[in-house]
Design an enzyme around this catalytic site. Structure first.
Site, short mmCIF file in Angstrom:
data_model
loop_
_atom_site.label_atom_id
_atom_site.label_comp_id
_atom_site.label_asym_id
_atom_site.label_seq_id
_atom_site.Cartn_x
_atom_site.Cartn_y
_atom_site.Cartn_z
CB THR A 95 36.81 34.71 40.81
OG1 THR A 95 36.06 35.28 39.72
CG2 THR A 95 36.93 33.22 40.62
N GLY A 161 42.98 31.17 36.21
CA GLY A 161 43.75 30.84 37.42
C GLY A 161 44.17 29.39 37.32
N GLY A 172 42.12 26.38 35.47
CA GLY A 172 42.16 26.88 34.11
C GLY A 172 41.43 28.19 33.94
CB CYS A 190 40.62 38.52 39.65
SG CYS A 190 39.61 37.33 38.74
#
Length: 234
Positions: A95, A161, A172, A190
């Site tokens: 990401t 995550g 987090g 993701c």
């Protein structure tokens, strides 16, 4: 989810790697507190050294989790864009993190809280849904696995995550406040093809800087995790 006081660390605009270093020191402190609480001389109800680290990434960076790094050619292409590349010990695929995002790294003791990992992740989703609803984004919702995070229709507004070692959480969430969304076009965010990415600014029709979201975020965090955030100050 009752827990007690949680230390709040506001880093502001910092490099992603620096936020990770602060998080790692908090994890070490939480593990030390866990170990000391098991000693015979520990006072009853000894407090955990729990924290939540907040930051806004100072530079663009692509981060991947435990599901694998990008191939060499893809990594070189991303570097050519002017972004950093970082591996992180968390769940999830690659990401983007950068200016205009609120990163929150809660370091919580799930064993002490008697909180299963899946319920913890659901709690992170619930606090962002609550925050979005308060801002007037009533369509914000969490979806069943594997669609973690918070969504507006088919577009993700907040990525989640986490890592959990010996019941201590790290990493987090990343809430898109006002990032440059074009950075996401160079990856499959993701690992979910066919989905999009959005932000609070895009959904609300005006720029929403990270600093404007901090207090509503903190309010929602305290409500969902039934804790008091303690800011030690400078």
């Amino acid at each position: 989810m009752s827990g007690g006081p949680v230390r709040l660390l506001r880093l502001g605009l910092r490099p992603y790697a620096e936020a990770l270093r602060v998080q790692d020191s908090c994890v070490a402190a939480a593990r030390a507190a866990r170990a000391s609480a098991t000693l015979p001389c520990a006072p009853p109800g000894a407090l955990a050294a729990e924290s939540v680290v907040l930051s806004e990434p100072a530079e663009p960076v692509y981060v991947w989790g435990l599901r694998g790094a990008p191939e060499a050619a893809a990594a070189e292409r991303l570097r050519a864009l002017g972004a950093g590349l970082v591996a992180a010990r968390r769940g999830g695929h690659i990401t983007y993190h950068g200016p205009g995002q609120l990163l929150a790294f809660p370091v919580l003791d799930l064993r002490r809280r008697r909180l299963p990992l899946r319920r913890y992740v659901a709690g992170l989703e619930a606090l962002i849904v609550r925050l979005c609803h308060r801002l007037g984004l009533s369509a914000a919702r969490a979806l069943p696995p594997p669609f973690t995070g918070v969504w507006m229709g088919d577009s993700k507004i907040c990525a989640i995550g986490v890592h959990c070692g010996h019941s201590i959480t790290s990493h987090g969430l990343a809430l898109n406040c006002c990032p440059e969304l074009s950075w996401f076009q160079h990856i499959v965010p993701c690992g979910l093809p066919g989905t999009g990415v959005t932000s609070l600014s895009q959904e609300l029709g005006h720029r929403v800087p990270v600093e404007d979201i901090l207090q509503p975020f903190l309010d929602a965090f305290q409500e969902v995790f039934d804790c008091t955030l303690v800011d030690p100050g400078p």
